[in-house]
Design an enzyme around this catalytic site. Sequence first.
Site, PDB file in Angstrom:
ATOM      1  N   GLY A 248     -42.607  46.497 -62.959  1.00 20.55           N
ATOM      2  CA  GLY A 248     -44.059  46.385 -63.074  1.00 20.55           C
ATOM      3  C   GLY A 248     -44.597  45.996 -64.492  1.00 20.55           C
ATOM      4  CB  SER A 249     -47.499  46.492 -66.443  1.00 16.33           C
ATOM      5  OG  SER A 249     -47.526  47.829 -66.633  1.00 16.33           O
ATOM      6  CB  THR A 250     -44.513  45.068 -70.896  1.00 14.75           C
ATOM      7  OG1 THR A 250     -43.547  43.888 -69.966  1.00 14.75           O
ATOM      8  CG2 THR A 250     -43.653  45.429 -72.108  1.00 14.75           C
ATOM      9  CD  GLU A 251     -50.876  49.330 -70.095  1.00 10.65           C
ATOM     10  OE1 GLU A 251     -51.128  47.946 -69.462  1.00 10.65           O
ATOM     11  OE2 GLU A 251     -51.591  49.987 -70.453  1.00 10.65           O
ATOM     12  N   GLY A 253     -43.781  50.170 -68.304  1.00  5.19           N
ATOM     13  CA  GLY A 253     -42.302  50.412 -68.727  1.00  5.19           C
ATOM     14  C   GLY A 253     -42.052  51.263 -70.027  1.00  5.19           C
ATOM     15  CD  GLU A 270     -38.000  42.189 -62.545  1.00  2.00           C
ATOM     16  OE1 GLU A 270     -38.855  41.798 -63.282  1.00  2.00           O
ATOM     17  OE2 GLU A 270     -38.075  42.279 -61.560  1.00  2.00           O
ATOM     18  CB  CYS A 304     -41.869  39.448 -63.293  1.00  2.79           C
ATOM     19  SG  CYS A 304     -40.654  39.294 -61.964  1.00  2.79           S
TER      20      CYS A 304
END
Length: 500
Positions: A248-251, A253, A270, A304
Amino acid sequence: MATLTLDPRVSGPTADFVSQRHQMYVDGRFVMAASGSSFPVYNPATGEVITEVPEAEEEDVNRAVLAARHAFDEGPWTRMSPSERGRTIWKLADLLEQHLEEFAEIESLDNGKPRAVARVADVPLAVDMFRYMAGWSTKISGKTLPLSAGRDFHAYTLREPIGVVAQIIPWNFPLLMAAWKLAPALACGCTIVLKLAEQTPLSGLRLAQLIDEAGFPPGVVNVLTGYGEGAGAPLAAHELVDKVAFTGSTEVGKLIVKAAAGNLKKVTLELGGKSPAIVFADAEIDHAIQGTASAIFFNHGQCCCAGSRLYVHEKIFDQVVEGVSHVAGDIRLAPGLDPSCQMGPLVSDEQYRKVVGYIESGVQEGAKIAAGGPVSGFDRGYFVRPTVLTNTNPSMKVVREEIFGPVVCAVPFSDAELEGILKRANDTAYGLAASVWTRNLSLAHKVSRGIRAGTVWVNCHNVFDASLPFGGYKQSGWGREMGEEVLNNYLETKAVTVAL
Ligand code: NAI
Ligand code: MG
């Protein structure tokens, strides 16, 4: 339950499934949420509610984790022979393949993607992932080790399943993301709590029915529907979970890493990307135009690894931008179930607003629109036209941030030295993927080495295979999905030393 509206193109079996009272899968049983709450599922082509699914919260997460814990600690799954485990996974692949048309339709209805694409990409790739990993279940082995300490020892390693795994997935390839996560964890002998994305819960719930039919013992796979904060967060923090795998999102993560700290559960991530596609002056131009257009427009840019920064040598820049803009202009936008659909709506109102907001911010900061733009011309649904931006500069938001929509920034380069273009390509917090377009073999390999990313494609983009490891450098994540590499995510290594 709210009044439900279904597209009349939906076939009988899919309509029956979609309109049934949906239940989650916990400990081998189909169950409602403990609270009795549910939440709506939308058709992104119309914005209408098509059905409701249970809203899992902490209590449901607890039940699912306890079921997975019991299934791991008490067997029979963990005591089964690898061959038997492999056959069960293979059976699931067969069942999924038998229902290919139904899954393609569910995916199109729920996510918005063209049914024709789900039929040739999402569903077959998911089937293949289960088959590929079914094969690995009998091939997980340790090593014997010659010790420097001397010949009086016999030492070897055992590769053992990591335990109870929490898996949290996104909505861009709902079924395929479930397959990427479940298949290797099952091959390694783990037990699982899978939380589906709230935007696209339907194919995962249908998959749970096939998991039941395939004969996995109760508690081996548990499938929850719920929101990120309500269900994802307590799952990532749970003390009885040994490992969390997130896409999902880096945020989010970063939140997962914090949540995992309580019991130091293992983490793989990921996350996002801002992948460059680099077209050199000697590239086969028509092929590069088609390829770089598809690099960004495939799945509506909701990948992504989308090729969202297009660097083109200045000698051919105008020609390539014109070509990609033509491709963009010719793409037919329609609901995913419409046979003429080449690009469907984005997944949700939230994503629609986000992507349109990026196009507008680019224009405000001085970018020019070569194709597409913020206005879709549709009076409903979350449609965004494939968009090409030029005249950007490296500090603009559209160049730096992941847009996750069909929007590409085209940038000319004139660098005489390879280092110059590598520097630009690597000027990002992400490192998921890149593509290189050239006929010069030596240059292709040099760029492949110079790119700081987990995947490099040469004269192609978005080629996925169960055998190819996929994942990110830098803020694109930790660990790899697929291939032999993914087994490391779900195994522990034990060293056994015997004094002879
Ligand atoms: P997200 O990261 O919020 O959601 C992904 C999954 O994480 C969903 O299952 C969600 O329920 C869950 N989640 C959300 N908050 C959580 C929390 N605090 N704890 C545990 N689980 C949580 O992504 P979202 O909001 O759907 O999309 C936002 C952006 O993220 C996109 O615009 C895109 O840039 C990026 N994204 C990247 C993906 C990828 O494949 N790397 C996939 C989807 C989104
Ligand atoms: Mg979110």
